[in-house]
Design a protein around this motif. Structure first.
Motif, mmCIF file in Angstrom:
data_model
loop_
_atom_site.group_PDB
_atom_site.id
_atom_site.type_symbol
_atom_site.label_atom_id
_atom_site.label_comp_id
_atom_site.label_asym_id
_atom_site.label_seq_id
_atom_site.Cartn_x
_atom_site.Cartn_y
_atom_site.Cartn_z
ATOM 1 N N ALA A 1 0.859 -1.185 0.000
ATOM 2 C CA ALA A 1 0.000 0.000 0.000
ATOM 3 C C ALA A 1 0.894 1.232 0.000
ATOM 4 N N ARG A 2 0.450 2.245 -0.740
ATOM 5 C CA ARG A 2 1.211 3.503 -0.817
ATOM 6 C C ARG A 2 0.242 4.667 -0.647
ATOM 7 N N ARG A 3 0.657 5.654 0.130
ATOM 8 C CA ARG A 3 -0.172 6.858 0.260
ATOM 9 C C ARG A 3 0.453 8.008 -0.518
ATOM 10 N N PRO A 4 -0.318 9.061 -0.818
ATOM 11 C CA PRO A 4 0.186 10.119 -1.692
ATOM 12 C C PRO A 4 1.486 10.745 -1.232
ATOM 13 N N SER A 5 1.723 10.798 0.077
ATOM 14 C CA SER A 5 2.962 11.399 0.560
ATOM 15 C C SER A 5 4.170 10.492 0.378
ATOM 16 N N GLY A 6 3.943 9.241 -0.096
ATOM 17 C CA GLY A 6 5.046 8.367 -0.474
ATOM 18 C C GLY A 6 5.303 7.162 0.404
ATOM 19 N N GLN B 1 -6.139 -0.577 5.309
ATOM 20 C CA GLN B 1 -4.948 0.079 4.765
ATOM 21 C C GLN B 1 -5.294 0.900 3.528
ATOM 22 N N HIS B 2 -6.177 0.381 2.705
ATOM 23 C CA HIS B 2 -6.564 1.103 1.491
ATOM 24 C C HIS B 2 -7.226 2.432 1.850
ATOM 25 N N LEU C 1 0.115 4.775 7.558
ATOM 26 C CA LEU C 1 -0.236 3.385 7.273
ATOM 27 C C LEU C 1 0.000 2.495 8.480
ATOM 28 N N GLY C 2 -0.756 1.393 8.537
ATOM 29 C CA GLY C 2 -0.707 0.496 9.679
ATOM 30 C C GLY C 2 0.328 -0.603 9.540
ATOM 31 N N ASP C 3 0.614 -1.247 10.655
ATOM 32 C CA ASP C 3 1.544 -2.378 10.687
ATOM 33 C C ASP C 3 0.968 -3.540 9.889
ATOM 34 N N THR C 4 1.836 -4.293 9.209
ATOM 35 C CA THR C 4 1.384 -5.421 8.385
ATOM 36 C C THR C 4 1.841 -6.763 8.948
ATOM 37 N N GLY C 5 2.161 -6.796 10.232
ATOM 38 C CA GLY C 5 2.542 -8.054 10.859
ATOM 39 C C GLY C 5 1.383 -9.038 10.899
ATOM 40 N N THR C 6 1.702 -10.310 11.166
ATOM 41 C CA THR C 6 0.690 -11.358 11.191
ATOM 42 C C THR C 6 0.458 -11.854 12.619
#
Length: 383
Positions: free
Chosen positions: A198-203, A294-295, A304-309
């Motif tokens: 996932a990417r947000r506009p600020s990079g 996240q989207h 953006l949030g953590d992507t851990g499992t």
């Protein structure tokens, strides 16, 4: 005042954006294609996404527009931008996902790994490509294909004669075809993978683990996260590819990159999706931040949030078709009783052969056990 996001398209992807929007205190509205859409609970308007006036009216007052699918015409997307609406992903980025020929050319220009390919305008073009690639190839329509539609494995140009006829038919809108077909080498692969970022506009960019997907009749049937035996070089390559695409194309929101792991140890890009993707559904129950939350964060340019499992393994099984009699809801009690650890997601769709009507996810520390429990739960919704 709450941030407002508008979603064009009323399918299950829009439906699954609703719970995280509620949790984050966002206002979410959906432009659905019909009254009975999967996302009908959030459908504030029903209308044709091909009509610029309908879409512009829907976009009034939102902080960002995003999508349940990639099929909104470029002319409509441009009208939104011209009206000052924040559109994520942008028309420029989305066009790469809308047109497979554009996608192949952009990825090639970026030096990223793709199958051998060619633009086809005539049967003679295909005959030449077949001669150079062992007599067999994959042919795809440049626009509009999904879930195995618009894809054929051929050994003779006559097998796509109808598609070539459509390219020259004056009654067919060239906007719907892209003006040519795409030929690709028939890749020998061990398995199919998918890498979501996932990417947000600020990079800022974040990535989930690379996953393995199992296809049946061109439709995703099962997903294992992370992909078995993927730690190290493979996972690093998959993530680097997806991060490069997201950054270089300026993608905002979730990007899913479908990949082939070939028998000669290559990693090749198959398809792109600039939205939440079927191969990321496991993240709802298996990751700290789901692809849907996240989207929403990304398109609103929130951190953006953590992507851990949560566990070593997550297995997602699609419910394809559903029961031949009754509904998924009728089968729910038995599935719950048999597999209490399974997380069951009903898309609110009528059963129909081949249709994605729901999915089941199970997480745990033993892969064989997790696969067994996920399949057992999903089996309750099939005949």
């Amino acid at each position: 005042m709450a941030l407002k996001v508008g979603v064009i398209g009323g399918g299950q992807l829009a439906r699954m954006m609703v719970p995280p929007a509620i949790h984050l205190g966002l206002e979410i509205s959906v432009l659905a294609e019909n009254e009975g859409s999967s996302a009908r609970l959030a459908a504030t308007r029903v209308g044709d996404y091909h009509d610029a006036a309908t879409v512009l009216a829907f976009a009034q007052g939102v902080d960002a527009i995003t999508f349940d699918h990639e099929h909104v015409p470029q002319s409509v997307l441009r009208a939104l931008v011209d009206a000052g609406v924040a559109v994520h992903p942008s028309p420029e980025a989305l066009f790469v996902a809308q047109d497979k020929l554009v996608m192949r050319q952009r990825l090639t220009d970026l030096g990223l790994p793709v199958p051998d390919w060619a633009r086809l305008e005539t049967p003679a073009d295909l005959a030449a490509f077949l001669a150079d690639h062992g007599g067999r190839a994959v042919v795809k329509t440049a626009r509009g294909g999904y879930d195995g539609k618009g894809v054929r494995v051929v050994s003779d140009p006559s097998e796509v004669a109808d598609w070539f006829a459509g390219l020259s038919d004056p009654s067919v809108d060239p906007e719907s075809t892209g003006g040519a077909l795409l030929a690709e080498e028939l890749v020998e692969f061990r398995r199919e993978l998918a890498q979501s970022v996932a990417r947000r506009p600020s990079g800022e960019i974040v990535a989930w683990p690379v996953v393995e997907s199992v296809q049946r009749d061109g439709v995703c049937a099962e997903v294992i996260a992370p992909a078995p035996s993927s730690a190290g070089r493979l996972a690093d390559m998959a993530e680097d590819i997806a991060r490069t695409i997201a950054a270089e194309l300026g993608v905002t929101g979730v990007l899913a990159v479908e990949l082939f792991e070939t028998t000669d140890d290559r990693i090749l890009i198959n398809e792109l999706a600039m939205r939440p993707h079927n191969t990321g559904h496991w993240s709802i129950d298996g990751s700290t931040t789901s692809q849907f939350e996240q989207h929403l964060r990304a398109v609103l340019d929130l951190p953006l949030g953590d992507t851990g499992t949560f566990e070593d393994w997550s297995v997602m099984i699609n419910v394809l078709g559903g029961p031949t009699t009754g509904t998924l809801a009728d089968r729910l009690p038995a599935a719950m009783a048999d597999q209490p650890s399974a997380k069951i997601h009903d898309y609110g769709k009528d059963p129909r052969p081949g249709r994605k009507v729901g999915h089941v996810t199970v997480v745990g520390d033993d892969l064989d056990d997790v696969v067994f429990r996920a399949r057992a739960a999903a089996d309750h919704f099939l005949d």
